[in-house]
Design an enzyme around this catalytic site. Structure first.
Site, short mmCIF file in Angstrom:
data_model
loop_
_atom_site.label_atom_id
_atom_site.label_comp_id
_atom_site.label_asym_id
_atom_site.label_seq_id
_atom_site.Cartn_x
_atom_site.Cartn_y
_atom_site.Cartn_z
N ARG A 243 -5.98 15.89 -7.79
CA ARG A 243 -5.80 17.62 -7.85
C ARG A 243 -4.80 18.35 -6.99
NH1 ARG A 243 -7.74 16.49 -12.03
NH2 ARG A 243 -9.35 17.29 -12.90
N GLU A 272 -1.74 25.36 -12.31
CA GLU A 272 -1.08 24.88 -13.72
C GLU A 272 -1.18 25.67 -14.50
OE1 GLU A 272 -3.33 21.18 -14.12
OE2 GLU A 272 -2.29 19.91 -12.10
N HIS A 291 0.60 17.36 -15.82
CA HIS A 291 -0.88 16.54 -15.68
C HIS A 291 -1.41 15.52 -16.83
CE1 HIS A 291 -5.31 17.78 -14.40
NE2 HIS A 291 -5.00 16.61 -14.79
C1 8YV Z 1 -7.65 17.01 -17.77
C2 8YV Z 1 -8.09 14.82 -15.90
O1 8YV Z 1 -8.26 17.18 -16.93
O2 8YV Z 1 -10.46 14.36 -16.24
C3 8YV Z 1 -9.69 14.96 -15.57
O3 8YV Z 1 -10.39 16.04 -14.40
O4 8YV Z 1 -7.61 15.91 -15.05
C4 8YV Z 1 -7.92 15.19 -17.07
O5 8YV Z 1 -7.87 14.38 -17.65
C5 8YV Z 1 -7.56 16.40 -19.30
O6 8YV Z 1 -7.07 17.73 -19.41
C6 8YV Z 1 -8.90 16.32 -19.71
O7 8YV Z 1 -8.71 16.33 -21.08
#
Ligand code: 8YV
Length: 327
Positions: A243, A272, A291
């Site tokens: 993150r 983001e 991401h």
């Molecule tokens: C994104 C992620 O959130 O799973 C997570 O925590 O960071 C990624 O997979 C993705 O946008 C999930 O839809």
């Protein structure tokens, strides 16, 4: 029928998963990030028993407008988008999608590590722009990965998957920093003798690659700061696949411009999408990605399917497969 509940889908689902929901419940699809869908989102929120989606903050303000909510099913493993204290206080269940994305995210993180270390994006761009006019000289050489030392900040399932790639695939000694040692004999026997729980100062001083795979929480927010960067090995490469907000980005930029960092590969950012004004977007020794850790067809479908199953089970009064916060 009384069994039919009101479900709000706040991020697009694959058609086959949406069909599973509409067969049983009354479903509204409305992405609050889209201005023309915001009013529909707000109206459905007031009636919703269940929410499913990702990448939008389900914070106290949103939850205050969801008086009937019983369960939130996130299509993500990370839960930092959710007001956990409010969910817990109201007895609203939170489900997520651990496990199904571990290998895909680890592939992405290692691909980013390789691309950053060997300057692949920069050198591919050189060819595309017609600037390959002579043999590549020392000024464009990259750094080796095989046999180098990898230091992991965070050693959950995804961190362990990254360690497997490093230790078993690339002959890299692996150190990890975590709140407590992981019982490798039961959790990751293939890493026994290959991944070592190491005090942070020693990990930072010895790692050629420092890879952050930290979830975002009150304890990890801003954790990777000037103090940690200053303790890293001269010429180290920093990779973040967890993150963005676990890193103080101004301190990262300073470590790139004044040492000790050689380069950084970043799939996640404090804000983001990454703001156009961010120096991280164009810094010559930063390899940025949008991401995409879990962004493959198979894995995003598996995540949506698990989140849909979690929601259907929760609304039917059954125990969902992956609960983060029980009701
Ligand atoms: C994104 C992620 O959130 O799973 C997570 O925590 O960071 C990624 O997979 C993705 O946008 C999930 O839809």
């Amino acid at each position: 029928s009384p069994a039919r509940k009101q479900v709000l889908v706040f991020r697009e689902l694959p058609p086959d998963q949406l069909a599973r929901l509409t067969a049983v419940h009354d479903v509204t699809v409305a992405d609050p990030r889209k201005p023309d869908e915001r009013a529909r989102f707000d109206a459905a929120l007031a009636l919703a028993h269940g929410l499913i989606g990702s990448s939008f903050p389900i914070d106290a303000a949103v939850l205050s407008r969801a008086p009937r909510l019983q369960v939130v099913s996130s299509i993500s493993v990370g839960v930092d988008n959710y007001a956990l204290d409010v969910l817990q206080a109201r007895g609203i269940m939170l489900c997520h999608t651990p496990g199904v994305l571990d290998e895909t995210v680890a592939d992405s993180v290692f691909a980013l590590l390789m691309a950053t270390s060997r300057r692949l994006v920069e050198l591919s761009q050189l060819v595309r722009e017609g600037r390959w006019t002579k043999n590549i000289g020392e000024d464009l050489f990259g750094s080796d990965v095989h046999g180098k030392t990898l230091g992991l900040l965070g050693f959950g399932r995804i961190g362990q998957a990254v360690a497997r790639r490093a230790a078993l695939g690339f002959g890299m000694p692996v150190m990890y920093h975590a709140r407590r040692p992981v019982d490798l004999a039961t959790q990751a026997p293939e890493l026994q003798g290959k991944a070592v729980h190491t005090p942070l100062p020693a990990l930072l001083a010895q790692s050629d690659f420092v890879v952050a795979m930290l979830p975002l929480s009150d304890s990890t927010r801003g954790m990777v700061n000037a103090e940690l960067f200053a303790a890293m090995k001269p010429g180290a490469i920093f990779i973040n696949g967890g993150r963005g907000a676990t890193v103080v980005e101004q301190d990262l930029l300073h470590a790139l411009d004044y040492g000790p960092l050689r380069a950084a590969g970043l799939d996640v950012f404090a804000t983001e999408p990454l703001p156009l004004a961010s120096p991280l977007r164009t810094h010559p020794r930063v390899t940025p990605l949008p991401h995409i850790g879990s962004a493959t067809h198979d894995t995003r479908h598996a995540m949506a399917a698990l989140a849909t199953t979690n929601l259907l089970q929760a609304l039917a009064g059954e125990q969902p497969a992956a609960v983060y916060l029980p009701a």
